[in-house]
Design a protein around this motif. Structure first.
Motif, PDB file in Angstrom:
ATOM      1  N   ASP A  10     -18.325   1.761   2.384  1.00 36.99           N
ATOM      2  CA  ASP A  10     -18.608   3.188   2.491  1.00 36.99           C
ATOM      3  C   ASP A  10     -17.300   3.924   2.789  1.00 36.99           C
ATOM      4  O   ASP A  10     -16.304   3.342   3.173  1.00 36.99           O
ATOM      5  CB  ASP A  10     -19.635   3.452   3.604  1.00 36.99           C
ATOM      6  N   GLU A  11     -17.363   5.225   2.649  1.00 40.82           N
ATOM      7  CA  GLU A  11     -16.136   6.031   2.697  1.00 40.82           C
ATOM      8  C   GLU A  11     -15.450   5.940   4.046  1.00 40.82           C
ATOM      9  O   GLU A  11     -14.227   5.870   4.122  1.00 40.82           O
ATOM     10  CB  GLU A  11     -16.459   7.485   2.350  1.00 40.82           C
ATOM     11  N   GLU A  12     -16.212   5.911   5.114  1.00 40.84           N
ATOM     12  CA  GLU A  12     -15.579   5.857   6.446  1.00 40.84           C
ATOM     13  C   GLU A  12     -14.803   4.572   6.632  1.00 40.84           C
ATOM     14  O   GLU A  12     -13.674   4.575   7.123  1.00 40.84           O
ATOM     15  CB  GLU A  12     -16.659   5.939   7.532  1.00 40.84           C
ATOM     16  N   SER A  13     -15.422   3.456   6.246  1.00 40.81           N
ATOM     17  CA  SER A  13     -14.734   2.163   6.401  1.00 40.81           C
ATOM     18  C   SER A  13     -13.499   2.112   5.535  1.00 40.81           C
ATOM     19  O   SER A  13     -12.475   1.539   5.921  1.00 40.81           O
ATOM     20  CB  SER A  13     -15.660   1.012   6.019  1.00 40.81           C
ATOM     21  N   PHE A  14     -13.609   2.728   4.368  1.00 37.09           N
ATOM     22  CA  PHE A  14     -12.471   2.744   3.440  1.00 37.09           C
ATOM     23  C   PHE A  14     -11.300   3.461   4.095  1.00 37.09           C
ATOM     24  O   PHE A  14     -10.165   2.972   4.110  1.00 37.09           O
ATOM     25  CB  PHE A  14     -12.901   3.425   2.135  1.00 37.09           C
ATOM     26  N   VAL A  15     -11.583   4.610   4.664  1.00 41.48           N
ATOM     27  CA  VAL A  15     -10.523   5.392   5.308  1.00 41.48           C
ATOM     28  C   VAL A  15      -9.940   4.629   6.494  1.00 41.48           C
ATOM     29  O   VAL A  15      -8.726   4.602   6.709  1.00 41.48           O
ATOM     30  CB  VAL A  15     -11.080   6.765   5.758  1.00 41.48           C
ATOM     31  N   ASP A  16     -10.820   3.957   7.257  1.00 42.33           N
ATOM     32  CA  ASP A  16     -10.326   3.150   8.389  1.00 42.33           C
ATOM     33  C   ASP A  16      -9.389   2.062   7.909  1.00 42.33           C
ATOM     34  O   ASP A  16      -8.351   1.790   8.524  1.00 42.33           O
ATOM     35  CB  ASP A  16     -11.501   2.507   9.136  1.00 42.33           C
ATOM     36  N   SER A  17      -9.741   1.390   6.800  1.00 41.20           N
ATOM     37  CA  SER A  17      -8.891   0.308   6.274  1.00 41.20           C
ATOM     38  C   SER A  17      -7.515   0.842   5.933  1.00 41.20           C
ATOM     39  O   SER A  17      -6.498   0.189   6.195  1.00 41.20           O
ATOM     40  CB  SER A  17      -9.496  -0.299   5.011  1.00 41.20           C
ATOM     41  N   ILE A  18      -7.492   2.027   5.350  1.00 40.38           N
ATOM     42  CA  ILE A  18      -6.198   2.588   4.942  1.00 40.38           C
ATOM     43  C   ILE A  18      -5.351   2.886   6.176  1.00 40.38           C
ATOM     44  O   ILE A  18      -4.181   2.492   6.252  1.00 40.38           O
ATOM     45  CB  ILE A  18      -6.400   3.873   4.113  1.00 40.38           C
ATOM     46  N   ASN A  19      -5.941   3.556   7.149  1.00 39.22           N
ATOM     47  CA  ASN A  19      -5.163   3.902   8.350  1.00 39.22           C
ATOM     48  C   ASN A  19      -4.681   2.656   9.056  1.00 39.22           C
ATOM     49  O   ASN A  19      -3.541   2.574   9.504  1.00 39.22           O
ATOM     50  CB  ASN A  19      -6.011   4.758   9.299  1.00 39.22           C
ATOM     51  N   SER A  20      -5.561   1.659   9.113  1.00 42.31           N
ATOM     52  CA  SER A  20      -5.189   0.413   9.778  1.00 42.31           C
ATOM     53  C   SER A  20      -4.041  -0.259   9.033  1.00 42.31           C
ATOM     54  O   SER A  20      -3.105  -0.785   9.645  1.00 42.31           O
ATOM     55  CB  SER A  20      -6.423  -0.495   9.835  1.00 42.31           C
ATOM     56  N   ALA A  21      -4.105  -0.224   7.708  1.00 44.46           N
ATOM     57  CA  ALA A  21      -3.049  -0.860   6.922  1.00 44.46           C
ATOM     58  C   ALA A  21      -1.693  -0.243   7.230  1.00 44.46           C
ATOM     59  O   ALA A  21      -0.678  -0.933   7.282  1.00 44.46           O
ATOM     60  CB  ALA A  21      -3.364  -0.732   5.432  1.00 44.46           C
ATOM     61  N   PHE A  22      -1.657   1.067   7.444  1.00 42.09           N
ATOM     62  CA  PHE A  22      -0.379   1.728   7.687  1.00 42.09           C
ATOM     63  C   PHE A  22       0.070   1.609   9.128  1.00 42.09           C
ATOM     64  O   PHE A  22       1.255   1.609   9.425  1.00 42.09           O
ATOM     65  CB  PHE A  22      -0.464   3.216   7.308  1.00 42.09           C
TER      66      PHE A  22
ATOM     67  N   ILE B 287       0.861  -1.179   0.000  1.00 45.38           N
ATOM     68  CA  ILE B 287       0.000   0.000   0.000  1.00 45.38           C
ATOM     69  C   ILE B 287       0.895   1.225   0.000  1.00 45.38           C
ATOM     70  O   ILE B 287       1.865   1.294   0.756  1.00 45.38           O
ATOM     71  CB  ILE B 287      -0.966   0.016   1.211  1.00 45.38           C
ATOM     72  N   ALA B 288       0.600   2.165  -0.893  1.00 45.70           N
ATOM     73  CA  ALA B 288       1.468   3.333  -1.032  1.00 45.70           C
ATOM     74  C   ALA B 288       0.661   4.610  -0.944  1.00 45.70           C
ATOM     75  O   ALA B 288      -0.476   4.684  -1.411  1.00 45.70           O
ATOM     76  CB  ALA B 288       2.206   3.275  -2.375  1.00 45.70           C
ATOM     77  N   LEU B 289       1.285   5.626  -0.346  1.00 42.99           N
ATOM     78  CA  LEU B 289       0.675   6.940  -0.199  1.00 42.99           C
ATOM     79  C   LEU B 289       1.620   7.926  -0.870  1.00 42.99           C
ATOM     80  O   LEU B 289       2.756   8.100  -0.428  1.00 42.99           O
ATOM     81  CB  LEU B 289       0.552   7.260   1.295  1.00 42.99           C
ATOM     82  N   LEU B 290       1.162   8.552  -1.947  1.00 47.77           N
ATOM     83  CA  LEU B 290       2.030   9.444  -2.707  1.00 47.77           C
ATOM     84  C   LEU B 290       1.542  10.880  -2.528  1.00 47.77           C
ATOM     85  O   LEU B 290       0.376  11.170  -2.760  1.00 47.77           O
ATOM     86  CB  LEU B 290       1.994   9.058  -4.192  1.00 47.77           C
ATOM     87  N   PRO B 291       2.408  11.780  -2.114  1.00 47.02           N
ATOM     88  CA  PRO B 291       1.960  13.137  -1.787  1.00 47.02           C
ATOM     89  C   PRO B 291       1.506  13.936  -3.014  1.00 47.02           C
ATOM     90  O   PRO B 291       2.143  13.895  -4.061  1.00 47.02           O
ATOM     91  CB  PRO B 291       3.220  13.783  -1.169  1.00 47.02           C
ATOM     92  N   LEU B 292       0.391  14.625  -2.876  1.00 50.39           N
ATOM     93  CA  LEU B 292      -0.098  15.485  -3.947  1.00 50.39           C
ATOM     94  C   LEU B 292       0.002  16.955  -3.560  1.00 50.39           C
ATOM     95  O   LEU B 292       0.219  17.829  -4.395  1.00 50.39           O
ATOM     96  CB  LEU B 292      -1.574  15.171  -4.263  1.00 50.39           C
ATOM     97  N   SER B 293      -0.193  17.223  -2.263  1.00 48.04           N
ATOM     98  CA  SER B 293      -0.107  18.594  -1.773  1.00 48.04           C
ATOM     99  C   SER B 293       0.063  18.496  -0.265  1.00 48.04           C
ATOM    100  O   SER B 293       0.187  17.390   0.266  1.00 48.04           O
ATOM    101  CB  SER B 293      -1.391  19.364  -2.102  1.00 48.04           C
ATOM    102  N   ASP B 294       0.034  19.621   0.406  1.00 48.39           N
ATOM    103  CA  ASP B 294       0.190  19.568   1.861  1.00 48.39           C
ATOM    104  C   ASP B 294      -0.964  18.853   2.545  1.00 48.39           C
ATOM    105  O   ASP B 294      -0.840  18.408   3.684  1.00 48.39           O
ATOM    106  CB  ASP B 294       0.287  20.990   2.432  1.00 48.39           C
ATOM    107  N   THR B 295      -2.085  18.756   1.875  1.00 49.79           N
ATOM    108  CA  THR B 295      -3.244  18.158   2.529  1.00 49.79           C
ATOM    109  C   THR B 295      -3.810  16.947   1.795  1.00 49.79           C
ATOM    110  O   THR B 295      -4.760  16.325   2.254  1.00 49.79           O
ATOM    111  CB  THR B 295      -4.395  19.177   2.636  1.00 49.79           C
TER     112      THR B 295
END
Lengths: 462, 286
Positions: free
Chosen positions: A288-300, A260-268
């Motif tokens: 749903d969007e909330e669960s999606f965001v949770d999965s990402i944070n958990s993955a990292f 899983i990769a997070l590539l910067p686009l801007s400061d935010t």
């Protein structure tokens, strides 16, 4: 692995060039009056790589009086109005690729639109504490995250600037190619014949295939392709971070299901590239969007895959390294946490690897994904294509300045040798890394843990 | 309409072609259709373009002040003597020059004409003519800016006559480029025995060692016929890589660049020499 590399190269050392001939229909000779228009170079495929190839040749001084055509199946897109929101298709552009884009004047446009330089890459394992950090000694930019649409906008502008040399055919899909014999006999045209979907025909001295990993040029030229579909898809999305930060680090964590990769686009904002199993990818898109965001944070952030054994072994190795090389372990930074995802920005596409056994034949050259397809974990895909362009343009420019026949195998083979040498090792290594990191088996995790830690400590290996 | 398959009636060879050797012509006739096979009998000549074209191009660029973007040789009239199938004429044409290619073997001219006809740009820039050098002298006095005689002088019957004719058709201050083979023990062993008989780099019987020209002799003939020799450089063929490179030693192949004197040339009323050439006693060092 060396056997695999030999197979990837695909060609014995002294293969006769006669082996590069294709059977099949030859184009009959027509009188000059009724012959289709003759171009010096036709580039098939108007994506980033095809457009850049045409733009670079169009700006080359030795191509000043040459005729180039670029064939694109889709319509001409209006890139004049970039939306405020970021596109979910982005690429990591290396400094070398930036130089190439500079050479045809496109990089200035990119800079005036938007891009995000990054200074550091942190790569670590989900199954252990092992981590590797890449950064330049002089704290210079390591690379740039740029939306693909931004690159296309810049290239389209630069193609317009040389419209007297480069003719772009939109909505023009090539449906058939007719190949010449190298030492042509009477009654057959020495040029490559291209047939478009609407029946129009072109002739060319050199055909460059930049039509992606399902390349028609490659298939019609009967060039064998070693390919393998990974059991993975990549999920992309545009994410918004919890808090503004310098955001000049690219993050990648190897989970057992994929990196899983997070590539910067801007400061935010950052772009997500999450390679995972097809099922998981579909789940991620559906939730749903909330669960999606949770999965990402958990993955990292989650350490669920750690085992005490591996942690202990890793820690022991790390202290051993710090005895030998005190600066050998870098400071671990923490990735940013994600707050929300841009609606409509979630998408997925299947992943695979591929390598053409030959990049060139008489009057034909393959570049970009048509020649080689790689897993996104190395962030190299489009950079390999830009590297192909730099090499091919160099050889074609020299050939033009020598008055040579542009389609001659002599310089095309030099391009192939240089690029295969460069690409094969990178593609093989990426494939090996992908497989190595796709497991939780302790011995392999230990191997890669120690391997990663050792590599992080030894600059030459890095 | 291109009528490529209509065969013209062959003219019988006239005996007044005093610089053309009819035995030599027959050798090339047999191979006329092989010129454009880059990997065939003429592979070494094809790869020689990699050094002789830049040599000609860069020499001419350094002597002129205007540069046409994309067409470095634009506006230059070049005579390619012994053009064969057009292997050297075509690259020079692509670089913008107006090229006239002449060759006594009609089949060669036919092959050259056919090959250039597919490219409309080349078809306009290059004209081929089946002819010897002497035959065009009268109508081409001081017409050309440049003459290239590549791999030719080792085949001519009368070298001094050939050089005199070159001088006549060249403009004053015009350039003459020659590539040829030295007459040395080394060139016999490598150029004839190895290249022809053993490795087949050159079709067998192509060369006659007796006609090889040492650079000293060539320089002497050039300087005594109104030319100033500017450059002499050795060339070396690597049979393993199939490529040519420049080298200091001229014991095998070499290239010469000479410039015709700037003073107006005097027309020679005396008939061409028919005595056999006195070859210089000193052969090149091995």
């Amino acid at each position: 692995s060396s056997a695999a590399m030999a197979a990837l190269r695909g060609r014995p050392l002294l293969a006769p060039l006669g082996a590069r001939l294709r059977a099949g229909p030859r184009a009959p000779l027509r009188s000059a009056a009724s012959a289709p228009p003759l171009y010096d170079v036709v580039v098939s495929g108007g994506g980033m790589v095809g457009s850049a190839m045409a733009a670079v040749l169009g700006h080359d001084i030795h191509f000043y009086d040459k005729k180039i055509a670029l064939l694109e199946a889709g319509p001409r897109k209006d890139y004049n109005h970039l939306p405020d929101s970021y596109s979910n298709r982005v690429s990591s552009i290396s400094p070398g690729s930036a130089t190439l884009l500079s050479s045809c004047g496109a990089w200035d446009h990119v800079c005036s639109l938007r891009l995000k330089p990054f200074r550091r890459m942190q790569v670590w394992d989900a199954c252990s504490e092992a981590m590797i950090v890449f950064e330049k000694d002089d704290l210079d930019d390591m690379g740039y995250i740029v939306e693909n649409d931004v690159i296309m906008s810049a290239l389209t502008k630069q193609l317009d600037a040389v419209a007297d040399r480069v003719e772009v055919f939109y909505r023009s899909k090539a449906v058939g190619y007719t190949w010449p014999l190298p030492s042509h006999s009477c009654g057959t045209s020495p040029w490559v014949q291209v047939e478009l979907a609407d029946g129009r025909r072109l002739q060319t001295k050199l055909l460059i295939g930049a039509d992606g990993h399902n390349s028609v040029v490659r298939k019609e030229a009967e060039i064998q392709n070693l390919e393998h579909q990974y059991d993975q898809s990549a999920v992309v999305a545009t994410l918004h971070l919890s808090e503004a930060t310098d955001n000049n680090v690219a993050w990648q964590r190897f989970l057992p299901t994929g990196p899983i990769a997070l590539l910067p686009l801007s400061d935010t904002a950052s772009s997500l590239v999450w390679s995972t199993s097809h099922d998981h990818a579909s789940e991620l898109l559906a939730m749903d969007e909330e669960s999606f965001v949770d999965s990402i944070n958990s993955a990292f952030w989650s350490n669920i895959n750690h085992s005490d054994f591996i942690d202990a072994a890793g820690a022991m190795f790390r202290s051993a390294i710090s005895l030998l090389k005190p600066s050998g372990s870098a400071v671990r930074q923490l990735p940013p946490s994600v707050a929300r995802v841009d609606p409509e920005s979630r998408a997925m596409f299947p992943l695979g690897m591929g390598h053409a056994t030959e990049y060139v034949q008489h009057r034909v050259a393959l570049i970009g994904d048509a020649a080689h397809r790689v897993h996104p974990l190395a962030g190299q895909g489009v950079n390999l294509g830009f590297g192909d362009i730099a090499c091919l343009a160099h050889h074609l420019s020299a050939a033009a300045f020598n008055g040579s026949d542009l389609g001659s195998l002599k310089h095309l083979l030099r391009f192939e040798t240089e690029r295969q040498r460069h690409n094969v090792s990178l593609i093989a290594a990426t494939d090996v890394l992908k497989r190595l990191y796709s497991t939780t088996l302790a011995p392999l995790v230990l191997l890669r843990t120690w391997g990663l830690q050792a590599t992080n400590a030894l600059p030459p290996v890095k | 309409q291109l009528s490529l398959f209509r065969f013209t009636v062959k003219r019988p060879f006239s005996t007044s072609h005093s610089s053309v050797d009819s035995k030599e012509m027959k050798k090339f006739q047999l191979l006329a259709h092989k010129w454009w096979d880059e990997e065939g009998e003429y592979a070494a000549l094809h790869s020689m373009n990699d050094i002789r074209v830049p040599f000609i191009r860069d020499t001419l660029l350094s002597m002129s002040s205007n540069y046409h973007l994309g067409n470095p040789l634009s506006g230059i009239r070049i005579l390619d003597v012994g053009c064969g199938g057009g292997l050297l004429s075509e690259p020079l044409g692509r670089l913008g020059a107006s090229v006239t290619g002449i060759d006594p073997v009609e089949d060669n001219i036919r092959t050259a004409d056919r090959h250039k006809s597919f490219d409309p740009v080349l078809a306009k820039r290059i004209q081929y003519k089946s002819s010897s050098l002497e035959e065009i002298v009268e109508e081409s006095m001081e017409t050309f800016d440049v003459i290239v005689a590549s791999e030719v002088v080792e085949h001519v019957a009368d070298l001094e006559m050939f050089i005199k004719c070159c001088s006549q058709v060249l403009k004053p201050d015009g350039s003459l480029f020659i590539t040829t083979i030295n007459k040395t023990q080394l060139s016999y062993v490598l150029g004839i025995v190895v290249a022809e008989k053993i490795m087949g780099i050159v079709p067998e019987g192509t060369h006659d060692w007796e006609k090889f020209v040492p650079p000293e002799e060539l320089e002497y003939l050039l300087e005594s016929n109104g030319f100033s020799v500017k450059t002499v450089s050795g060339m070396l063929y690597n049979p393993l890589s199939g490529s040519w490179s420049w080298t200091k030693s001229t014991s095998l192949n070499y290239a010469v660049h000479a410039v015709k004197a700037g003073a107006p040339s005097h027309a020679t009323d005396t008939p061409p020499e028919t005595d056999t050439q006195q070859r210089s006693a000193t052969a090149g060092t091995a």
